[in-house]
Scaffold this active site. Structure first.
Site, short mmCIF file in Angstrom:
data_model
loop_
_atom_site.label_atom_id
_atom_site.label_comp_id
_atom_site.label_asym_id
_atom_site.label_seq_id
_atom_site.Cartn_x
_atom_site.Cartn_y
_atom_site.Cartn_z
N LYS A 84 -12.19 6.98 1.53
CA LYS A 84 -10.91 6.63 0.90
C LYS A 84 -10.94 5.16 0.51
O LYS A 84 -11.38 4.30 1.26
CB LYS A 84 -9.79 6.86 1.93
CG LYS A 84 -8.40 6.50 1.46
CD LYS A 84 -7.68 7.69 0.86
CE LYS A 84 -6.40 7.32 0.13
NZ LYS A 84 -6.64 6.80 -1.22
N LYS A 119 -10.63 -0.72 8.06
CA LYS A 119 -9.16 -0.55 7.96
C LYS A 119 -8.73 0.83 8.46
O LYS A 119 -7.75 0.96 9.18
CB LYS A 119 -8.73 -0.63 6.47
CG LYS A 119 -8.59 -2.02 5.93
CD LYS A 119 -7.90 -1.98 4.55
CE LYS A 119 -8.31 -3.21 3.77
NZ LYS A 119 -7.61 -3.37 2.49
N LYS A 163 -14.93 2.82 -2.01
CA LYS A 163 -14.37 1.85 -2.96
C LYS A 163 -15.03 2.05 -4.32
O LYS A 163 -16.19 2.44 -4.39
CB LYS A 163 -14.64 0.42 -2.50
CG LYS A 163 -13.72 -0.60 -3.14
CD LYS A 163 -12.37 -0.60 -2.46
CE LYS A 163 -11.45 -1.64 -2.99
NZ LYS A 163 -10.32 -1.87 -2.08
N THR A 170 1.55 -2.39 0.46
CA THR A 170 0.68 -3.47 0.93
C THR A 170 1.54 -4.68 1.29
O THR A 170 1.39 -5.26 2.37
CB THR A 170 -0.38 -3.83 -0.13
OG1 THR A 170 -1.04 -2.63 -0.52
CG2 THR A 170 -1.42 -4.81 0.41
N ASN A 209 0.53 -7.47 -7.11
CA ASN A 209 1.30 -6.45 -6.40
C ASN A 209 1.62 -6.89 -4.98
O ASN A 209 2.79 -6.95 -4.58
CB ASN A 209 0.53 -5.12 -6.41
CG ASN A 209 1.23 -4.05 -5.60
OD1 ASN A 209 1.25 -4.10 -4.37
ND2 ASN A 209 1.85 -3.11 -6.26
N SER A 264 -1.02 5.42 1.40
CA SER A 264 -1.85 6.35 0.63
C SER A 264 -2.13 7.61 1.45
O SER A 264 -2.11 8.73 0.93
CB SER A 264 -3.19 5.71 0.27
OG SER A 264 -3.11 5.02 -0.95
N1 GLU Z 1 -6.86 -0.83 -2.53
C1 GLU Z 1 -6.14 -0.81 -1.31
C2 GLU Z 1 -6.95 -1.44 -0.21
O1 GLU Z 1 -7.84 -2.22 -0.45
C3 GLU Z 1 -5.62 0.59 -0.97
C4 GLU Z 1 -6.63 1.67 -0.80
C5 GLU Z 1 -6.01 3.05 -0.69
O2 GLU Z 1 -4.81 3.16 -0.81
O3 GLU Z 1 -6.78 4.01 -0.49
O4 GLU Z 1 -6.68 -1.25 0.94
#
Ligand code: GLU
Length: 426
Positions: free
Chosen positions: A82, A106, A118, A202, A233, A360
């Site tokens: 993810k 994370k 990613k 976020t 954002n 998410s």
């Molecule tokens: N791009 C965000 C991050 O770096 C969210 C990733 C997501 O929602 O899967 O955590």
């Protein structure tokens, strides 16, 4: 519909600022501290899978431009991978790999049933039309479609991508698979199965974590002086949430410069007048540079832009008592050592910016069950997860006598290494 903007110039320094190498160093130390089985570091230092794609786009002027994109899947021992997709001119293979490693950590810290992934496309969306962006987004999904999917790898927004781009990507994937696939991607608009709160999750998450960190340092949020680097954002929403909690936003910045006022900036004016890329400082004449802003007087400094902003060159001169990393990778390892010695608390990116992926996950769960939650339910559940994560990382840092970055990696990697062992991979 705000874009997650982090378009501040990377700072040059003599220090090694390769994000992948420094993430690997921290992973190695964390795994040693966890006494993991030999071979674990070899497995986890790189993504299991990396796809490089080339996407041709017919530009508005009739020219064909070929863009390079990547999708990295760090590890799927815990569950599907993810993580977001960034559109940025500085995207590199190493950066996307490092970002996928961070996503694994994370998801481990917040106990989500995912590994890290990613994606990125090397492009400058500020110089592209809506039509060109749509073709690029759809082309990327076609190119990576074999390795992604709701139970394989679930993309989301990141720097310079937003709910419109997620909507095009979801539509393309649904056409390819010939059925509606909302859970293929998160960060969608509400009308297409998005979740309440995903757009500001976020920023809200960073706000929740900042309050916890302030408490540890006996800083009252009421009147606390906060500097936020980046007004995309994350930066813009968190400016609003912190301002609403009584904090004084004394500094903000964007790609073009920075603003500072020790008496507090007019946050509502800044929010109302920024453009969709988060630019606001061009409306003012008394601008500072981004580098100058980081060294200004404040209680809490929140880098919410891009990597490598706090380095050994400026770490000794930072005035903040607490640094909360809303961006991915804003502080180098040497800077972390210098700041820790100076007794400045650093709340690492992998913890502070986890609110986005947590919501998410909520969006994906709601898509899978076809039943949607209220905004209050989303906020409550987010707060519970982030508070537990903060306490866990903080307590580990005390018990193990390490800084919060290392303890966050230890917490994040613990479940992943155990899943790998249970599967018999090592
Ligand atoms: N791009 C965000 C991050 O770096 C969210 C990733 C997501 O929602 O899967 O955590």
């Amino acid at each position: 519909m705000a874009l997650e903007v982090k378009n501040i110039k990377k700072q040059d320094t003599k220090e090694n600022i390769n994000v992948l190498e420094r993430t690997q160093q921290t992973i190695e130390i964390a795994l040693e501290k966890l006494r993991s089985k030999s071979g674990m570091y070899e497995l986890l230092k790189e993504p299991l899978r990396l796809m490089t794609v080339r996407i041709p786009v017919k530009m508005d002027n009739g020219e064909i431009k070929v863009f390079t994109g990547y999708r990295a899947q760090h590890n799927d021992a815990v569950g599907p991978t993810k993580g977001g997709i960034r559109f940025h001119p500085d995207v590199t293979e190493d950066e996307v790999k490092a970002l996928s490693l961070w996503m694994s950590i994370k998801c481990g810290i917040t106990n989500l049933p995912y590994g890290g992934g990613k994606g990125g496309i090397c492009c400058d969306p500020r110089k592209m039309s809506f039509r060109e962006l749509e073709i690029l987004s759809r082309g990327y999904v076609r190119a990576i479609s074999q390795i992604v999917g709701p139970t394989k790898d679930i993309p989301a927004p990141d720097v310079y991508t937003n709910s419109q781009i997620m909507a095009w990507m979801m539509d393309e994937y649904s056409h390819l698979r010939e059925f509606d696939s909302p859970s293929f991607i998160t960060g969608k608009p509400m009308a297409l199965g998005g979740s309440h709160g995903r757009e500001w999750s976020t920023g809200l998450g960073v706000t929740m974590i900042t309050k916890q960190a302030a408490k540890l340092k006996n800083i009252s949020m009421d009147g606390a002086k906060v500097i936020i680097q980046g007004f995309g954002n994350a930066g813009s929403f968190l400016a609003k949430f912190l301002h609403d909690s009584g904090a004084k936003i004394v500094g903000v910045s964007d790609a073009l410069g920075a603003l500072y006022d020790v008496n507090g900036l007019d946050v509502n004016y800044l929010l109302d007048n920024r453009d969709s890329f988060g630019s606001i400082t061009h409306l003012f004449t008394n601008r500072l540079t981004n580098g100058e802003l980081l060294l200004k007087e404040c209680d809490i400094l929140i880098p919410a832009a891009i990597e490598n902003q706090i380095t050994e060159e400026n770490a000794r001169d930072i005035k903040a008592k607490v640094i909360v990393e809303a961006a991915n990778g804003p502080t180098t390892l040497k800077a972390t050592q210098i700041l820790t010695k100076r007794n400045i608390l650093i709340v690492p990116d992998v913890l502070a910016s986890a609110g986005g992926v947590v919501v998410s996950y909520f969006e994906w769960v709601q898509n899978n069950q076809g039943y949607y939650w209220s905004e209050e339910e989303v906020s409550e559940k987010l707060e519970k997860i982030l508070t537990e994560a903060f306490v866990n990382v903080y307590q580990t840092s005390i018990e193990q006598k390490v800084d919060m970055r290392l303890s966050a990696y230890m917490v994040g990697l613990k479940r992943l290494s155990s899943a790998i062992e249970w599967r018999g991979w090592i």
